[in-house]
Design a protein around this motif. Structure first.
Motif, PDB file in Angstrom:
ATOM      1  N   ILE A 108      40.279   1.113  45.393  1.00 55.49           N
ATOM      2  CA  ILE A 108      39.026   0.384  45.453  1.00 55.49           C
ATOM      3  C   ILE A 108      39.372  -0.644  44.165  1.00 55.49           C
ATOM      4  O   ILE A 108      38.753  -1.955  44.476  1.00 55.49           O
ATOM      5  CB  ILE A 108      37.823   1.213  44.876  1.00 55.49           C
ATOM      6  N   ALA A 109      39.973  -0.377  43.079  1.00 53.59           N
ATOM      7  CA  ALA A 109      40.068  -1.511  41.970  1.00 53.59           C
ATOM      8  C   ALA A 109      40.998  -2.437  42.517  1.00 53.59           C
ATOM      9  O   ALA A 109      40.686  -3.840  42.562  1.00 53.59           O
ATOM     10  CB  ALA A 109      40.804  -0.847  40.953  1.00 53.59           C
ATOM     11  N   VAL A 110      42.123  -2.273  43.553  1.00 54.12           N
ATOM     12  CA  VAL A 110      42.904  -3.200  44.090  1.00 54.12           C
ATOM     13  C   VAL A 110      42.177  -4.316  45.046  1.00 54.12           C
ATOM     14  O   VAL A 110      42.311  -5.420  45.090  1.00 54.12           O
ATOM     15  CB  VAL A 110      44.176  -2.632  44.695  1.00 54.12           C
ATOM     16  N   ALA A 111      41.456  -3.582  45.679  1.00 53.86           N
ATOM     17  CA  ALA A 111      40.780  -4.218  47.016  1.00 53.86           C
ATOM     18  C   ALA A 111      39.689  -5.167  46.357  1.00 53.86           C
ATOM     19  O   ALA A 111      39.521  -6.483  46.878  1.00 53.86           O
ATOM     20  CB  ALA A 111      39.952  -3.383  47.850  1.00 53.86           C
ATOM     21  N   ALA A 112      38.904  -4.750  45.209  1.00 52.38           N
ATOM     22  CA  ALA A 112      38.076  -5.494  44.381  1.00 52.38           C
ATOM     23  C   ALA A 112      38.684  -6.681  43.800  1.00 52.38           C
ATOM     24  O   ALA A 112      38.121  -7.970  43.871  1.00 52.38           O
ATOM     25  CB  ALA A 112      37.107  -4.778  43.663  1.00 52.38           C
ATOM     26  N   ARG A 113      39.907  -6.527  43.553  1.00 56.03           N
ATOM     27  CA  ARG A 113      40.707  -7.702  42.749  1.00 56.03           C
ATOM     28  C   ARG A 113      41.078  -8.586  43.807  1.00 56.03           C
ATOM     29  O   ARG A 113      41.149  -9.844  43.400  1.00 56.03           O
ATOM     30  CB  ARG A 113      41.711  -6.993  41.916  1.00 56.03           C
ATOM     31  N   VAL A 114      41.669  -8.194  44.669  1.00 54.42           N
ATOM     32  CA  VAL A 114      42.337  -9.120  45.730  1.00 54.42           C
ATOM     33  C   VAL A 114      41.327  -9.869  46.866  1.00 54.42           C
ATOM     34  O   VAL A 114      41.807 -10.771  47.527  1.00 54.42           O
ATOM     35  CB  VAL A 114      43.598  -8.656  46.362  1.00 54.42           C
ATOM     36  N   ALA A 115      40.182  -9.274  47.013  1.00 56.34           N
ATOM     37  CA  ALA A 115      39.371  -9.578  47.985  1.00 56.34           C
ATOM     38  C   ALA A 115      38.581 -11.105  47.659  1.00 56.34           C
ATOM     39  O   ALA A 115      38.191 -11.314  46.490  1.00 56.34           O
ATOM     40  CB  ALA A 115      38.104  -8.907  48.276  1.00 56.34           C
ATOM     41  N   ASP A 116      38.554 -11.708  48.758  1.00 54.51           N
ATOM     42  CA  ASP A 116      37.901 -13.092  48.495  1.00 54.51           C
ATOM     43  C   ASP A 116      36.470 -12.864  48.066  1.00 54.51           C
ATOM     44  O   ASP A 116      35.716 -12.389  48.778  1.00 54.51           O
ATOM     45  CB  ASP A 116      38.028 -14.156  49.768  1.00 54.51           C
ATOM     46  N   SER A 117      35.824 -13.706  47.205  1.00 55.61           N
ATOM     47  CA  SER A 117      34.376 -13.837  47.153  1.00 55.61           C
ATOM     48  C   SER A 117      33.404 -13.940  48.223  1.00 55.61           C
ATOM     49  O   SER A 117      32.385 -13.721  48.402  1.00 55.61           O
ATOM     50  CB  SER A 117      34.000 -14.770  45.899  1.00 55.61           C
ATOM     51  N   ALA A 118      34.165 -14.780  49.440  1.00 54.44           N
ATOM     52  CA  ALA A 118      33.524 -15.249  50.451  1.00 54.44           C
ATOM     53  C   ALA A 118      33.171 -13.874  51.326  1.00 54.44           C
ATOM     54  O   ALA A 118      32.416 -13.893  52.205  1.00 54.44           O
ATOM     55  CB  ALA A 118      34.155 -16.298  51.375  1.00 54.44           C
ATOM     56  N   ASP A 119      33.930 -12.917  50.942  1.00 55.89           N
ATOM     57  CA  ASP A 119      33.919 -11.599  51.801  1.00 55.89           C
ATOM     58  C   ASP A 119      33.076 -10.523  51.235  1.00 55.89           C
ATOM     59  O   ASP A 119      33.198  -9.192  51.354  1.00 55.89           O
ATOM     60  CB  ASP A 119      35.358 -11.172  52.173  1.00 55.89           C
ATOM     61  N   ARG A 120      31.927 -11.194  50.449  1.00 56.44           N
ATOM     62  CA  ARG A 120      31.241 -10.063  49.741  1.00 56.44           C
ATOM     63  C   ARG A 120      30.410  -9.074  50.802  1.00 56.44           C
ATOM     64  O   ARG A 120      30.272  -7.853  50.228  1.00 56.44           O
ATOM     65  CB  ARG A 120      30.161 -10.802  49.120  1.00 56.44           C
ATOM     66  N   THR A 121      30.011  -9.290  51.844  1.00 54.61           N
ATOM     67  CA  THR A 121      29.498  -8.434  52.697  1.00 54.61           C
ATOM     68  C   THR A 121      30.572  -7.292  53.121  1.00 54.61           C
ATOM     69  O   THR A 121      30.237  -6.384  53.347  1.00 54.61           O
ATOM     70  CB  THR A 121      28.790  -9.225  53.946  1.00 54.61           C
ATOM     71  N   TRP A 122      31.511  -7.657  53.686  1.00 55.76           N
ATOM     72  CA  TRP A 122      32.668  -6.693  53.991  1.00 55.76           C
ATOM     73  C   TRP A 122      32.924  -5.801  52.750  1.00 55.76           C
ATOM     74  O   TRP A 122      33.169  -4.684  52.942  1.00 55.76           O
ATOM     75  CB  TRP A 122      33.919  -7.446  54.391  1.00 55.76           C
ATOM     76  N   LEU A 123      33.261  -6.654  51.620  1.00 52.81           N
ATOM     77  CA  LEU A 123      33.386  -5.883  50.269  1.00 52.81           C
ATOM     78  C   LEU A 123      32.524  -4.733  50.090  1.00 52.81           C
ATOM     79  O   LEU A 123      32.912  -3.592  49.771  1.00 52.81           O
ATOM     80  CB  LEU A 123      33.908  -7.000  49.355  1.00 52.81           C
ATOM     81  N   ARG A 124      31.174  -5.178  49.999  1.00 53.68           N
ATOM     82  CA  ARG A 124      30.118  -4.136  49.625  1.00 53.68           C
ATOM     83  C   ARG A 124      30.022  -3.016  50.744  1.00 53.68           C
ATOM     84  O   ARG A 124      29.887  -2.114  50.316  1.00 53.68           O
ATOM     85  CB  ARG A 124      28.797  -5.275  49.323  1.00 53.68           C
ATOM     86  N   GLY A 125      30.254  -3.331  51.953  1.00 52.48           N
ATOM     87  CA  GLY A 125      30.019  -2.502  52.898  1.00 52.48           C
ATOM     88  C   GLY A 125      31.297  -1.451  53.192  1.00 52.48           C
ATOM     89  O   GLY A 125      30.954  -0.235  53.035  1.00 52.48           O
TER      90      GLY A 125
END
Length: 438
Positions: free
Chosen positions: A259-276
């Motif tokens: 979770i920590a790595v994914a939250a770090r490397v995910a683009d801010s434009a992918d907020r919906t995917w990230l949150r889901g």
């Protein structure tokens, strides 16, 4: 703070620690030493300082050396953070060891400063003072037995341990003073490297699918009862619980890293995917943590409580709290507060664990289990620390004599006073164990 003042502060801190610290066992002196060190350093952050003092204060509550060792390590980390602070996960990690790392470079700085100020002249009166005391203290102690007894109670013997404590705490104070006197570096956020959606979403999505299948099985198992486990796995429910607990604990810890790595490397434009995806992964992991806790509870009901099982259950409860905080951070999409909250909750959890007193709690649960089922493991209870003595003293004869006959609790002075040992001595005086019936 000038080098001369740092030198004198380090000498005073080391000397106070050598007098106050009861190295053989937990005691009040650990809290007193920490309070003196913070008072000498002075420029500390109150929140981390209070947390560090709470951790060291457990030495006056619990007698179990293992639990107190964990509290001492955490107390030193919190004490280091009280000097340098920290906001991010990296800053907190570095800050928790900053004082230790600062000791080697602080020594040449100290030597250069003392030499440049011409204060080497202070060495002569210090040496002369030590020589005078070394001559007259033994003479006066030999002239009066009461004075010698007073010295024996208040001043430890000068041996290797005394020197190690003096140097360790004194150098730690020097490193802390050096850091406290340095300007705090400005926090400059580094460049955040992001990756494409598919690079993190595919592995996280695969984990979500895997966890969903596993949780489906766990729900059936938890509500299906012992008959279901025996039919499908061919083992007893307790064996099933024991076999899977450690794997589930490892899964919960490793998922935090994912979770920590994914939250770090995910683009801010992918907020919906990230949150889901991360929200689903967090919720599913919470179910897995609940499954691990349920397995441990079943195992303890079948075989009784032990201190290790209580500790790992406490660790699982803390992990559940961490995942709840991760869930809140994910909903708000703001996690700057999360690293400090996780660390503080862990430190407070250790304080709570010491207040609970694992050995005493384990003894209470085993006595309650004996009253309900007639099953008790006297050999294991005999190996518990003196924290358990007041509870074991409530057992009827001949069991009480069996678990307490070889118990001895040493006396405490003002440095080593400990509530658990005090209660154990009182319980032993009232129970008078003499023999063990076989």
């Amino acid at each position: 703070m000038s080098p001369n003042r740092v030198l004198l502060t380090g000498l005073l801190g080391g000397a106070c620690a050598a007098v106050l610290l009861p190295l053989e066992e937990p005691g009040l002196g650990w809290l007193l030493t920490a309070a003196v060190v913070f008072a000498l350093v002075r420029k500390v952050r109150p929140g981390w300082t209070a947390l560090s003092l709470l951790l060291f204060a457990t030495g006056a509550l619990v007698a179990d050396a293992d639990v107190f060792t964990l509290c001492v390590v955490a107390g030193c980390a919190a004490g280091s953070l009280a000097v340098v602070g920290g906001r991010t996960a990296r800053g907190l990690l570095l800050g928790s060891t900053a004082v230790l790392v600062a000791i080697p470079p602080a020594l040449p700085w100290l030597a250069r400063g003392v030499k440049a100020s011409g204060s080497t002249r202070m060495a002569r009166p210090i040496v002369l003072t030590a020589a005078v005391l070394a001559v007259f203290v033994p003479l006066l102690a030999g002239a009066d037995a009461a004075f010698a007894e007073l010295l024996g109670e208040s001043v430890p013997e000068v041996d290797g341990q005394w020197i190690v404590v003096f140097l360790a705490v004194g150098l730690g104070v020097v490193g802390a003073c050096r850091l406290a006197g340095s300007p705090e570096p400005e926090h400059v956020p580094g460049e955040r490297r992001t990756v494409a959606l598919r690079e993190w979403a595919m592995p996280v999505g695969a984990l979500v699918a895997l966890f969903t299948a596993f949780v489906g099985v766990q729900v059936t198992t938890l509500f299906g009862g012992d008959d279901y486990v025996v039919r499908t796995a061919g083992v007893t429910y307790a064996e099933y619980a024991r076999r899977g607990f450690w794997q589930l604990l490892a899964v919960a810890v490793l998922t935090l890293v994912v979770i920590a790595v994914a939250a770090r490397v995910a683009d801010s434009a992918d907020r919906t995917w990230l949150r889901g995806l991360l929200g689903a992964l967090t919720v599913l992991t919470l179910v897995i943590v609940a499954s691990a806790l349920a397995r441990m509870w079943i195992y303890q009901q079948a075989y009784g409580f032990t201190t290790l099982r209580v500790l790992v259950s406490a660790c699982e409860l803390w992990l559940a709290l961490v995942y709840l905080m991760v869930l809140v951070a994910g909903v708000r999409m703001r996690g700057g507060w999360l690293p400090r909250a996780v660390l503080v909750s862990g430190f407070l959890g250790l304080v709570g664990l010491a207040v609970l007193n694992p050995d005493r709690f384990t003894a209470q649960r085993n006595v309650a289990r004996w009253e309900a089922t007639g099953k008790i493991d006297l050999d294991y209870l005999r190996r518990l620390s003196v924290d358990a003595v007041p509870v074991l003293a409530t057992l009827p004869e001949p069991m009480r004599q069996c678990v307490l006959q070889y118990r001895y609790v040493s006396g405490d002075d003002w440095r080593s006073w400990n509530l658990a040992r005090s209660r154990a001595r009182e319980a032993l005086r009232e129970s008078h164990p003499t023999g063990c019936a076989r």
